[in-house]
Structures are given as structure tokens and as C-alpha cells.
Design a protein around this motif. Structure first.
Motif, PDB file in Angstrom:
ATOM      1  N   LYS A  16       0.804  -1.217   0.000  1.00 47.06           N
ATOM      2  CA  LYS A  16       0.000   0.000   0.000  1.00 47.06           C
ATOM      3  C   LYS A  16       0.840   1.272   0.000  1.00 47.06           C
ATOM      4  CE  LYS A  16      -3.743  -0.531   2.801  1.00 47.06           C
ATOM      5  NZ  LYS A  16      -4.256  -0.854   4.155  1.00 47.06           N
ATOM      6  N   ASP A 316      -9.580  -8.202   5.114  1.00 47.78           N
ATOM      7  CA  ASP A 316     -10.313  -7.062   5.688  1.00 47.78           C
ATOM      8  C   ASP A 316      -9.381  -6.225   6.557  1.00 47.78           C
ATOM      9  OD1 ASP A 316     -12.578  -7.832   4.420  1.00 47.78           O
ATOM     10  OD2 ASP A 316     -13.600  -8.619   6.191  1.00 47.78           O
ATOM     11  N   ILE A 319      -6.865  -4.337   4.277  1.00 48.29           N
ATOM     12  CA  ILE A 319      -7.511  -3.229   3.555  1.00 48.29           C
ATOM     13  C   ILE A 319      -7.771  -2.067   4.513  1.00 48.29           C
ATOM     14  CG2 ILE A 319      -9.665  -2.532   2.377  1.00 48.29           C
ATOM     15  CD1 ILE A 319      -9.653  -5.467   1.202  1.00 48.29           C
ATOM     16  N   TYR A 321     -10.667  -0.954   6.316  1.00 46.56           N
ATOM     17  CA  TYR A 321     -11.827  -0.133   5.977  1.00 46.56           C
ATOM     18  C   TYR A 321     -12.011   0.997   6.986  1.00 46.56           C
ATOM     19  CZ  TYR A 321     -13.158  -3.863   2.776  1.00 46.56           C
ATOM     20  OH  TYR A 321     -13.167  -4.764   1.755  1.00 46.56           O
TER      21      TYR A 321
END
Ligand code: SF4
Ligand code: SF4
Length: 342
Positions: A16, A316, A319, A321
Motif C-alpha cells: 500500500k 479485511d 484493507i 476499511y
């Protein structure tokens, strides 16, 4: 050195990181603006493969082999690259309008932080690079601490942060020699060594380090190693996808990395070639050891699971969120704190 009661840690997901250096500037603005600190970047982000900051740090030595200190050398100011001076006065206050442009004053530099930005390696169309952010690893077995004859470096009992006591330091630089990651800096003005403090004044108030909190890529996870509800334990111990950089240096870092997945390779006909990854396995193994390939295997199988309609706690988590999920409780808004200058 007694073992700390708890160990705070950071995980950086290299898939990322966009190399924007926001982390670098967040740290600089907070901690390294005093005299003698202009060339210090406690947080640096380098393009890999590359020679890094300081130049060729990976081959300078330090750390331990089978418990014995490895020979090493102290990085020079030239290895870090001097801070550059610009003609700010002329551009902003010289009354020359748009005819004056920002330029470096004095000698042209031949090295600096992230000097080999975005060069990478490989041949078109299979060239590759990725970014590697680095801070002090707040090691479990800190070579810097062991090397200091003044006992100026301590590993805090409450959270394992490695701190350098500037009042005790006499500037011998054994720490700079011993650290295999070359993450200490010598302040020529004050004649002492200085290093990343894991933003301990923030951490003590429940705020994540600035480099983590400011990261727009949501690359950095923070928390205690033993918090089984937090992101660090899950990424490092449960799923084993976060691993230390150069584990062979023997200092047991508490900064961990999720290794980068490769974009696809192309063959001579321009077709996707799945026979091998674009970033060579051997290169990742040279950085992170053989566990790099296991970590990538785990992530790939979780991706396949989700593509097949399944759910993945790991993906999850990666990532992120919700940004608060990244900070293991260190998610307090710093604006709610009344800071006092110590
Ligand atoms: S990375 Fe270097 S400076 Fe930081 S604790 Fe480890 S040995 Fe010490
Ligand atoms: S943890 Fe704090 S002191 Fe260390 S590199 Fe990040 S911002 Fe700088």
C-alpha cells in the motif's frame, strides 16, 4: 537488560505504500527541526531495489551473528547526504515574481535521501520497484543499547520503546556503528546521537505515532505485540504475513513488513507469463528471509478465497476499511489533548 513488560510494534504493508513521504515529513515537522538535525530523517522511504539511506546501509555491518557482534562501520555524513539549502529568500521575498525559481544553493549534491527514487531494477516491460519505509526497529535485542559504554540507551519497561538519553550521551557513536539498520544520527552541533523515539509522548496519551497516523495509504499498523484483539498480533503471529527486515541481523526488530506482491510479468509476445513473479523471489528472500514467500503464499490463497465468494479476516484487516482498526487502541485524536512543552 531486563525484558519489557509489553512491546509496542509497527507493521507496514508494502503493498500500500505509494512513496509520498508524508510519514517522513510528519516526523520531520514534529521531532527533527532543531539545530544539527537538518540532515536527519528518522523516518525515510526508499525505492527498492536501491542503495538506500544511508547509502549502502545494508552492507555496512552491525547487529549479531550467533550472539556475537558483527563488524561494522559508522555511516558518514556523505552516506546520508547533506541537507540541501535552497534560495527560498530570493524566490519568496526577493520581489522577482515568477522569474525566480527554486534552486539548490552551493555545491551540487551527489547523494541524498531516496536519491535513486523510482529507478528500481529489471528490463522493460518487466521492470519493478517498490517502496520501503524505515524507522528505528525498537529491537528486542538492540545492538545500539549493548554497544553504548555510557548506558545512555534504554529499552523502556512499559512498552519496549528504545530511547537514547541525550544527557548521558557523550557522542562516542558506538551505537551508530552497532545498529545494522543504521538508524541513528549524529548531531554535529550538540555532539550527541539521536534517533526515532516511536513518538512516545503521543503513545503515552493513546495517540499513534505521527508517521502512522498521517499515512494516507493506511500502510502502518500499531499496537502491542501481545494484544490478541489488535492488528499486530493478528498480522505477525496469527496469519504470519508480517515479518522483519533482515532477520539475519540478529536484533529481533519490532517493526514488521507485509512483503510486496508482484504485478504480472509479460513474455516476448506481450502475453502474461505466470511462470515466475516479476519481483524475483530471491530478491525478497534476501530482504526478509524465506518467510517472505510463505507470507505471499498466505495472502494469495486469501485473495483466491475472496474471489471465490468467501470472506477473509486477513484481507479485511489489511484493507483497513476503518482507520481505527489499524491502531490497536492508539486512536485518540491528538487535537483533544492539551500538550505541554517539556
Ligand atoms: S534499529 Fe538500530 S537504533 Fe533501533 S533499536 Fe535496533 S539496533 Fe537500536
Ligand atoms: S515513530 Fe515518531 S519518531 Fe519514529 S519515525 Fe515515526 S514519527 Fe518519527
Amino acid at each position: 537488560m531486563s525484558s519489557p513488560k509489553r512491546q509496542i510494534a509497527m507493521v507496514m504493508d508494502l503493498n500500500k505504500c505509494i512513496g509520498c513521504q508524508t510519514c517522513t515529513i510528519a516526523c520531520k515537522r514534529l521531532w527533527t527541526r532543531d539545530e544539527g538535525m537538518d540532515y536527519m530523517w528518522w523516518n525515510c522511504v526508499n525505492t527498492m531495489p536501491g542503495r538506500g539511506t544511508p547509502r549502502d546501509w545494508e552492507t555496512m555491518g552491525g547487529g549479531f551473528t550467533a550472539g556475537d557482534a558483527r563488524p561494522s562501520r559508522i555511516p558518514t555524513r556523505g552516506d546520508f547526504g547533506d541537507a540541501w539549502e535552497f534560495n527560498h529568500e530570493e524566490v519568496f521575498f526577493g520581489g522577482k515574481g515568477s522569474s525566480a525559481h527554486l534552486q539548490i544553493k552551493g555545491e551540487q549534491p551527489d547523494w541524498g535521501p531516496n536519491w535513486d527514487e523510482d529507478q528500481g531494477a529489471g528490463e522493460y516491460p518487466n521492470a519493478y520497484y517498490f517502496y520501503l519505509p524505515r524507522i528505528c526497529n525498537h529491537c528486542t535485542h538492540p545492538a545500539c543499547l549493548e554497544a553504548c559504554p555510557r548506558k545512555a540507551i534504554e529499552k523502556r519497561e512499559e512498552d519496549g520503546i528504545v530511547l537514547l538519553n541525550e544527557d548521558r550521551c557523550r557522542g562516542y557513536r558506538f551505537c551508530m556503528e552497532a545498529c545494522p539498520y543504521k538508524k541513528l544520527y549524529f548531531n554535529e552541533t550538540r555532539k550527541i546521537s539521536q534517533k526515532c523515539i516511536f513518538c512516545f509522548p503521543r503513545v503515552e496519551k493513546g495517540v499513534a505515532p505521527a508517521c502512522a497516523r498521517q499515512c494516507p495509504g493506511r500502510v502502518r499498523f500499531v499496537g502491542y505485540r501481545d494484544d490478541q484483539n489488535g492488528p499486530i498480533w493478528k498480522l505477525v503471529d496469527k496469519y504470519r504475513v508480517a515479518i522483519p527486515l533482515h532477520p539475519e541481523f540478529g536484533t529481533e526488530p519490532n517493526v514488521f513488513y507485509v512483503p510486496p506482491m508482484s504485478p504480472p510479468r509479460f513474455d516476448e509476445n506481450g502475453e502474461i507469463d505466470e511462470s515466475r513473479p516479476r519481483i524475483p523471489d530471491e530478491y525478497l528472500v534476501s530482504l526478509f528471509g524465506p518467510r517472505a514467500l510463505e507470507a505471499l503464499g498466505t495472502i494469495k490463497s486469501e485473495v483466491a478465497k475472496v474471489r471465490g465468494g468467501g470472506k477473509s479476516e486477513l484481507l479485511d484487516l489489511l484493507i483497513a476499511y476503518e482507520w481505527k482498526s489499524m491502531f490497536g487502541g492508539f486512536d485518540r485524536d491528538p487535537a483533544t489533548i492539551e500538550w505541554t512543552k517539556g
